[in-house]
Scaffold this active site. Sequence first.
Site, PDB file in Angstrom:
ATOM      1  N   SER A 140     -41.218  26.174   3.151  1.00  0.00           N
ATOM      2  CA  SER A 140     -41.255  27.630   3.341  1.00  0.00           C
ATOM      3  C   SER A 140     -40.072  28.049   4.195  1.00  0.00           C
ATOM      4  O   SER A 140     -39.702  27.350   5.152  1.00  0.00           O
ATOM      5  CB  SER A 140     -42.547  28.038   4.052  1.00  0.00           C
ATOM      6  OG  SER A 140     -42.466  29.391   4.464  1.00  0.00           O
ATOM      7  N   TYR A 153     -49.378  27.181  10.062  1.00  0.00           N
ATOM      8  CA  TYR A 153     -48.739  27.093   8.736  1.00  0.00           C
ATOM      9  C   TYR A 153     -47.296  26.609   8.852  1.00  0.00           C
ATOM     10  O   TYR A 153     -46.870  25.687   8.153  1.00  0.00           O
ATOM     11  CB  TYR A 153     -48.794  28.472   8.073  1.00  0.00           C
ATOM     12  CG  TYR A 153     -48.058  28.587   6.752  1.00  0.00           C
ATOM     13  CD1 TYR A 153     -48.661  28.174   5.564  1.00  0.00           C
ATOM     14  CD2 TYR A 153     -46.769  29.120   6.683  1.00  0.00           C
ATOM     15  CE1 TYR A 153     -47.992  28.281   4.349  1.00  0.00           C
ATOM     16  CE2 TYR A 153     -46.091  29.229   5.480  1.00  0.00           C
ATOM     17  CZ  TYR A 153     -46.716  28.819   4.315  1.00  0.00           C
ATOM     18  OH  TYR A 153     -46.043  28.927   3.111  1.00  0.00           O
TER      19      TYR A 153
HETATM   20  P1  NAP Z   1     -50.781  30.494  -4.703  1.00  0.00           P
HETATM   21  O1  NAP Z   1     -50.510  31.549  -5.710  1.00  0.00           O
HETATM   22  O2  NAP Z   1     -51.928  30.683  -3.744  1.00  0.00           O
HETATM   23  O3  NAP Z   1     -50.970  29.096  -5.441  1.00  0.00           O
HETATM   24  C1  NAP Z   1     -51.311  27.934  -4.749  1.00  0.00           C
HETATM   25  C2  NAP Z   1     -52.189  27.075  -5.634  1.00  0.00           C
HETATM   26  O4  NAP Z   1     -52.504  25.864  -4.907  1.00  0.00           O
HETATM   27  C3  NAP Z   1     -53.520  27.756  -5.965  1.00  0.00           C
HETATM   28  O5  NAP Z   1     -53.854  27.603  -7.328  1.00  0.00           O
HETATM   29  C4  NAP Z   1     -54.502  27.016  -5.065  1.00  0.00           C
HETATM   30  O6  NAP Z   1     -55.813  26.966  -5.575  1.00  0.00           O
HETATM   31  C5  NAP Z   1     -53.907  25.623  -5.059  1.00  0.00           C
HETATM   32  N1  NAP Z   1     -54.442  24.825  -3.977  1.00  0.00           N
HETATM   33  C6  NAP Z   1     -54.813  25.240  -2.730  1.00  0.00           C
HETATM   34  N2  NAP Z   1     -55.331  24.223  -2.045  1.00  0.00           N
HETATM   35  C7  NAP Z   1     -55.298  23.135  -2.849  1.00  0.00           C
HETATM   36  C8  NAP Z   1     -55.727  21.797  -2.706  1.00  0.00           C
HETATM   37  N3  NAP Z   1     -56.313  21.367  -1.575  1.00  0.00           N
HETATM   38  N4  NAP Z   1     -55.535  20.929  -3.732  1.00  0.00           N
HETATM   39  C9  NAP Z   1     -54.961  21.368  -4.880  1.00  0.00           C
HETATM   40  N5  NAP Z   1     -54.573  22.626  -5.092  1.00  0.00           N
HETATM   41  C10 NAP Z   1     -54.744  23.513  -4.081  1.00  0.00           C
HETATM   42  O7  NAP Z   1     -49.499  30.249  -3.779  1.00  0.00           O
HETATM   43  P2  NAP Z   1     -47.905  30.376  -4.044  1.00  0.00           P
HETATM   44  O8  NAP Z   1     -47.447  31.603  -3.374  1.00  0.00           O
HETATM   45  O9  NAP Z   1     -47.575  30.115  -5.462  1.00  0.00           O
HETATM   46  O10 NAP Z   1     -47.423  29.175  -3.114  1.00  0.00           O
HETATM   47  C11 NAP Z   1     -47.075  27.887  -3.623  1.00  0.00           C
HETATM   48  C12 NAP Z   1     -46.408  27.106  -2.493  1.00  0.00           C
HETATM   49  O11 NAP Z   1     -45.261  27.812  -2.046  1.00  0.00           O
HETATM   50  C13 NAP Z   1     -47.301  26.923  -1.267  1.00  0.00           C
HETATM   51  O12 NAP Z   1     -47.111  25.623  -0.726  1.00  0.00           O
HETATM   52  C14 NAP Z   1     -46.790  27.972  -0.307  1.00  0.00           C
HETATM   53  O13 NAP Z   1     -47.016  27.636   1.039  1.00  0.00           O
HETATM   54  C15 NAP Z   1     -45.312  27.978  -0.647  1.00  0.00           C
HETATM   55  N6  NAP Z   1     -44.628  29.225  -0.272  1.00  0.00           N
HETATM   56  C16 NAP Z   1     -44.868  30.402  -0.897  1.00  0.00           C
HETATM   57  C17 NAP Z   1     -44.160  31.550  -0.515  1.00  0.00           C
HETATM   58  C18 NAP Z   1     -44.367  32.881  -1.179  1.00  0.00           C
HETATM   59  O14 NAP Z   1     -43.659  33.816  -0.800  1.00  0.00           O
HETATM   60  N7  NAP Z   1     -45.255  33.020  -2.141  1.00  0.00           N
HETATM   61  C19 NAP Z   1     -43.242  31.479   0.536  1.00  0.00           C
HETATM   62  C20 NAP Z   1     -43.039  30.269   1.166  1.00  0.00           C
HETATM   63  C21 NAP Z   1     -43.724  29.140   0.749  1.00  0.00           C
HETATM   64  P3  NAP Z   1     -56.912  28.055  -5.025  1.00  0.00           P
HETATM   65  O15 NAP Z   1     -56.472  29.352  -5.620  1.00  0.00           O
HETATM   66  O16 NAP Z   1     -58.208  27.528  -5.543  1.00  0.00           O
HETATM   67  O17 NAP Z   1     -56.801  28.020  -3.525  1.00  0.00           O
END
Ligand code: NAP
Length: 250
Positions: A140, A153
């Site tokens: 991140s 986080y």
């Molecule tokens: P998202 O839409 O919430 O997708 C994350 C996915 O991971 C969800 O399907 C979630 O399932 C699943 N997940 C959560 N806990 C899990 C576990 N224990 N085992 C397996 N799967 C699990 O998030 P995103 O925004 O795409 O983020 C993806 C990654 O990018 C994350 O690591 C996040 O920290 C990082 N990130 C995102 C941003 C941003 O701006 N979006 C910025 C910096 C970093 P559930 O829905 O059931 O929880």
Amino acid sequence: MTERRTAVVTGGGSGIGRAISLRLAEDGFATAVLDLNEEAAKNVAEEARQKGHEATAFKVDVSDRASVNATLDQVRSTYGPILVLVNNAGITGFKEFLKITDPVWDRIVAVNLSGPFYCSQAAVPDMIEAGWGRIVNISSSSAQSGQQYMTHYVSTKAGLVGFTKSLALELGPKGITVNTIPPGFVDTPMLRASEERGLLGGTVDHHADLTPVRRPGRPEDIANAASFLISEEAGYITGQVIGVNGGRNT
Ligand code: NAP
């Protein structure tokens, strides 16, 4: 790519993981879409198959080593050795520092940091055996800048940066690259949930206006970078932090 290779994407059912799964399937990988939310993973795998690509959904909880090992065994029996791993599954959290309880701290560490540890330990032997492999860790941009009310986080994501750099040194001689993409402000269900809860300090549109490229990131922006890091052409790139954030962090 002439030979089929197997790619695993954790958290592949939503947002960034969904885009990476669809992209790697399009790139010719037999793609295992792993998620805690099995229904969401199934939808993504189906979407890839409808486009004529190879993808299957698997349920996993990355915070549970037994679940990781069992699921990666299933992936192996379906598609063969795992040569590409994208550690993307993650959870977020906003809390004043003094209100972060032990269970909240432990859960975020378990998913965001122990998850990549368990998944990498399960997949790396296949890569060593093949003499080729790619690991991409989704950290991140907050690990670069720090972020108020996200000490737990951000600690996990900064940990993932150190994990990436150290593992890259160890696995480089074995033909395996390890890199991290720290996304910034990508329009996903996670970001929109934070917006709805009033945790962004303004709307997504407001933040987009403050972003040098004047738009939020798209999940596909991260998928493009992941696809490149996984390609043959990126074989000399390892241990790197490749920011994809519209210029919000430089
Ligand atoms: P998202 O839409 O919430 O997708 C994350 C996915 O991971 C969800 O399907 C979630 O399932 C699943 N997940 C959560 N806990 C899990 C576990 N224990 N085992 C397996 N799967 C699990 O998030 P995103 O925004 O795409 O983020 C993806 C990654 O990018 C994350 O690591 C996040 O920290 C990082 N990130 C995102 C941003 C941003 O701006 N979006 C910025 C910096 C970093 P559930 O829905 O059931 O929880």
